[in-house]
Design a protein around this motif. Structure first.
Motif, PDB file in Angstrom:
ATOM      1  N   GLU A  79       0.816  -1.219   0.000  1.00 10.64           N
ATOM      2  CA  GLU A  79       0.000   0.000   0.000  1.00 10.64           C
ATOM      3  C   GLU A  79       0.856   1.278   0.000  1.00 10.64           C
ATOM      4  N   ASP A  80       1.971   1.231   0.728  1.00 17.18           N
ATOM      5  CA  ASP A  80       2.771   2.461   0.827  1.00 17.18           C
ATOM      6  C   ASP A  80       3.627   2.719  -0.418  1.00 17.18           C
ATOM      7  N   ARG A  81       3.496   1.867  -1.448  1.00 16.25           N
ATOM      8  CA  ARG A  81       4.216   2.100  -2.714  1.00 16.25           C
ATOM      9  C   ARG A  81       3.255   2.506  -3.834  1.00 16.25           C
TER      10      ARG A  81
ATOM     11  N   GLU B  77      -3.595   7.815 -12.016  1.00 18.99           N
ATOM     12  CA  GLU B  77      -2.133   7.959 -12.091  1.00 18.99           C
ATOM     13  C   GLU B  77      -1.595   8.504 -10.772  1.00 18.99           C
ATOM     14  N   LYS B  78      -0.718   7.753 -10.148  1.00 23.66           N
ATOM     15  CA  LYS B  78      -0.035   8.152  -8.908  1.00 23.66           C
ATOM     16  C   LYS B  78      -0.994   8.753  -7.872  1.00 23.66           C
ATOM     17  N   PRO B  79      -1.902   7.945  -7.355  1.00 24.03           N
ATOM     18  CA  PRO B  79      -2.878   8.451  -6.384  1.00 24.03           C
ATOM     19  C   PRO B  79      -2.197   8.902  -5.087  1.00 24.03           C
ATOM     20  N   PRO B  80      -2.638  10.010  -4.505  1.00 21.26           N
ATOM     21  CA  PRO B  80      -2.060  10.434  -3.225  1.00 21.26           C
ATOM     22  C   PRO B  80      -2.206   9.323  -2.189  1.00 21.26           C
ATOM     23  N   ALA B  81      -1.261   9.272  -1.243  1.00 19.59           N
ATOM     24  CA  ALA B  81      -1.256   8.211  -0.222  1.00 19.59           C
ATOM     25  C   ALA B  81      -2.635   8.040   0.397  1.00 19.59           C
ATOM     26  N   GLY B  82      -3.052   6.788   0.508  1.00 16.90           N
ATOM     27  CA  GLY B  82      -4.315   6.486   1.168  1.00 16.90           C
ATOM     28  C   GLY B  82      -5.536   6.555   0.251  1.00 16.90           C
ATOM     29  N   THR B  83      -5.365   6.913  -1.012  1.00 16.81           N
ATOM     30  CA  THR B  83      -6.540   7.047  -1.897  1.00 16.81           C
ATOM     31  C   THR B  83      -6.551   6.026  -3.039  1.00 16.81           C
ATOM     32  N   ALA B  84      -5.548   5.128  -3.080  1.00 15.08           N
ATOM     33  CA  ALA B  84      -5.458   4.184  -4.201  1.00 15.08           C
ATOM     34  C   ALA B  84      -6.687   3.269  -4.223  1.00 15.08           C
ATOM     35  N   PRO B  85      -7.256   3.016  -5.415  1.00 16.63           N
ATOM     36  CA  PRO B  85      -8.449   2.173  -5.495  1.00 16.63           C
ATOM     37  C   PRO B  85      -8.176   0.684  -5.248  1.00 16.63           C
ATOM     38  N   SER B  86      -6.925   0.270  -5.255  1.00 24.17           N
ATOM     39  CA  SER B  86      -6.569  -1.128  -4.980  1.00 24.17           C
ATOM     40  C   SER B  86      -5.067  -1.179  -4.739  1.00 24.17           C
ATOM     41  N   ASN B  87      -4.546  -2.405  -4.589  1.00 20.71           N
ATOM     42  CA  ASN B  87      -3.080  -2.543  -4.493  1.00 20.71           C
ATOM     43  C   ASN B  87      -2.506  -3.075  -5.806  1.00 20.71           C
ATOM     44  N   LEU B  88      -3.267  -2.928  -6.895  1.00 20.47           N
ATOM     45  CA  LEU B  88      -2.787  -3.409  -8.199  1.00 20.47           C
ATOM     46  C   LEU B  88      -2.223  -2.240  -9.010  1.00 20.47           C
ATOM     47  N   ALA B  89      -0.898  -2.251  -9.153  1.00 22.22           N
ATOM     48  CA  ALA B  89      -0.211  -1.164  -9.847  1.00 22.22           C
ATOM     49  C   ALA B  89       0.033  -1.539 -11.305  1.00 22.22           C
ATOM     50  N   VAL B  90      -0.018  -0.527 -12.150  1.00 22.11           N
ATOM     51  CA  VAL B  90       0.314  -0.720 -13.566  1.00 22.11           C
ATOM     52  C   VAL B  90       1.829  -0.829 -13.666  1.00 22.11           C
ATOM     53  N   ILE B  91       2.311  -1.923 -14.280  1.00 19.24           N
ATOM     54  CA  ILE B  91       3.745  -1.967 -14.594  1.00 19.24           C
ATOM     55  C   ILE B  91       3.893  -1.752 -16.090  1.00 19.24           C
ATOM     56  N   GLY B  92       5.095  -1.484 -16.525  1.00 20.20           N
ATOM     57  CA  GLY B  92       5.286  -0.915 -17.854  1.00 20.20           C
ATOM     58  C   GLY B  92       5.129  -1.844 -19.043  1.00 20.20           C
ATOM     59  N   ARG B  93       4.021  -2.560 -19.117  1.00 19.74           N
ATOM     60  CA  ARG B  93       3.710  -3.359 -20.297  1.00 19.74           C
ATOM     61  C   ARG B  93       2.236  -3.149 -20.640  1.00 19.74           C
ATOM     62  N   TYR B  94       1.975  -2.790 -21.892  1.00 16.44           N
ATOM     63  CA  TYR B  94       0.615  -2.518 -22.345  1.00 16.44           C
ATOM     64  C   TYR B  94       0.446  -3.150 -23.720  1.00 16.44           C
ATOM     65  N   VAL B  95      -0.741  -3.697 -24.008  1.00 20.82           N
ATOM     66  CA  VAL B  95      -1.071  -4.058 -25.391  1.00 20.82           C
ATOM     67  C   VAL B  95      -2.308  -3.227 -25.736  1.00 20.82           C
ATOM     68  N   LEU B  96      -2.126  -2.331 -26.679  1.00 17.83           N
ATOM     69  CA  LEU B  96      -3.135  -1.302 -26.946  1.00 17.83           C
ATOM     70  C   LEU B  96      -3.783  -1.494 -28.307  1.00 17.83           C
ATOM     71  N   ARG B  97      -5.001  -1.019 -28.407  1.00 19.01           N
ATOM     72  CA  ARG B  97      -5.674  -0.976 -29.710  1.00 19.01           C
ATOM     73  C   ARG B  97      -5.473   0.419 -30.314  1.00 19.01           C
ATOM     74  N   PRO B  98      -5.563   0.511 -31.630  1.00 18.23           N
ATOM     75  CA  PRO B  98      -5.226   1.801 -32.263  1.00 18.23           C
ATOM     76  C   PRO B  98      -6.182   2.940 -31.898  1.00 18.23           C
ATOM     77  N   GLU B  99      -7.362   2.602 -31.360  1.00 21.26           N
ATOM     78  CA  GLU B  99      -8.278   3.667 -30.929  1.00 21.26           C
ATOM     79  C   GLU B  99      -7.651   4.551 -29.861  1.00 21.26           C
TER      80      GLU B  99
END
Ligand code: G1P
Length: 304
Positions: A174-176, A201-223
């Motif tokens: 949580e503290d990360r 993006e980078k929620p202030p301490a104590g406001t994160a919606p979960s403990n699941l962080a985005v790490i730097g891998r994405y598969v995106l659609r062209p939209e």
């Protein structure tokens, strides 16, 4: 009808990877005054090479660097070096020659400059012309993923079967959480896949919606490109990829669902000094050539 053109690309195999490398690397100054941070060695190869090899292993052999001023050496690293190669061949240094040539052969590397860098979303938008109307991957150079526990392959599989936008997630303490993009999620029928219902993006301490962080891998659609065009600067005054993904997550009519693949393997962070040191030590200690002697020294040192 929403405001974004739904280009709904045919589901083709993903071939292209985009790797943003325009960041200034201020955390590693003065080492990065004249050398791109992406070329700092992790044991004996530049950090960026691990990322390019990961993309190639997953079948992505067309790689676009989003680069900037002072970053030309990254392109040089993936280019042939005839004089050096001739010398190594003449001196019979075949193993080194193979290593040097490998960097050239691993992928077809293209580059486009970001100009005035205005954030990760802006960097991804610069890939529009090269990518065209196909799904594509984005790999951030600070994150190294354990080669023995593949992540990108799984994300590509989820993209292919669900025609979704796919983001890599990792449980963090949580503290990360304030250091990352953080996802609000709902479970799906697949244990390692979640539906992302919101992203911050980078929620202030104590406001994160979960403990699941985005790490730097994405598969995106062209939209995503149309959405990025209309994304206002967010956290830090930058155009955030996370904000564009939040737009997609809040309206599935734009480009289908946004899914998260929850990674349980090892992720190494080379963007932070302490984590970088841990990465180098861990990977060196696991190498067949260096590991035995290095581990013996580490054990001895730990007792001092
Ligand atoms: C970027 C993204 C953030 C993500 C992180 C992963 O942030 O904006 O959402 O969690 O990469 O490494 P950066 O670390 O570039 O500030």
């Amino acid at each position: 009808m929403n405001e974004y053109a739904n280009t709904s690309s045919p589901v083709t195999g993903v071939r292209k990877a985009v790797v943003p490398v325009a960041g200034l690397g201020t955390r590693f100054l003065p080492a990065t005054k004249a050398i791109p941070k992406e070329l700092l060695p992790v044991v004996d190869r530049p950090a960026i090479q691990y990322v390019v090899e990961e993309a190639a292993r997953a079948g992505l052999d067309d790689l676009l660097l989003i680069t900037g001023r002072g970053k030309d050496a990254i392109e040089d690293h993936f280019d042939a070096a005839p004089y050096l190669e001739e010398r190594l061949a003449a001196d019979g240094k075949d193993a080194l020659l193979a290593e040097v040539q490998h960097a050239t052969e691993v992928a077809e590397v293209h580059a486009v400059r970001q100009g005035n860098p205005k954030g990760l979303g802006h960097a991804v938008l610069r890939a529009r012309e090269h990518v065209g109307d196909e799904p594509f991957a984005v790999l951030l150079g600070d994150d190294l993923i354990d080669a023995d526990e593949p992540l990108l392959e799984r994300m590509l599989e989820v993209q292919r079967t669900r025609s979704a936008t796919v983001v890599a997630l990792l449980e963090v303490p949580e503290d990360r959480a304030h250091l990352y993009g953080v996802a609000a999620v709902e479970p799906t029928e697949e244990a390692d896949v979640v539906t992302i219902t919101g992203l911050v993006e980078k929620p202030p301490a104590g406001t994160a919606p979960s403990n699941l962080a985005v790490i730097g891998r994405y598969v995106l659609r062209p939209e995503i490109f149309d959405v990025l065009e209309q994304t206002e600067p967010g956290r830090g005054g930058e155009i955030q990829l996370t904000d564009a993904l939040q737009t997609l997550a809040s309206d599935a009519s734009i480009a289908g669902p946004v899914l998260g693949v929850v990674y349980t393997g090892r992720r190494f962070d080379t963007g932070d000094k302490l984590e970088y040191l841990k990465t180098v030590v861990t990977l060196a200690s696991e190498r067949d050539d260096l590991g035995p002697a290095f581990n013996a020294w580490l054990a001895e040192r730990a007792q001092q």
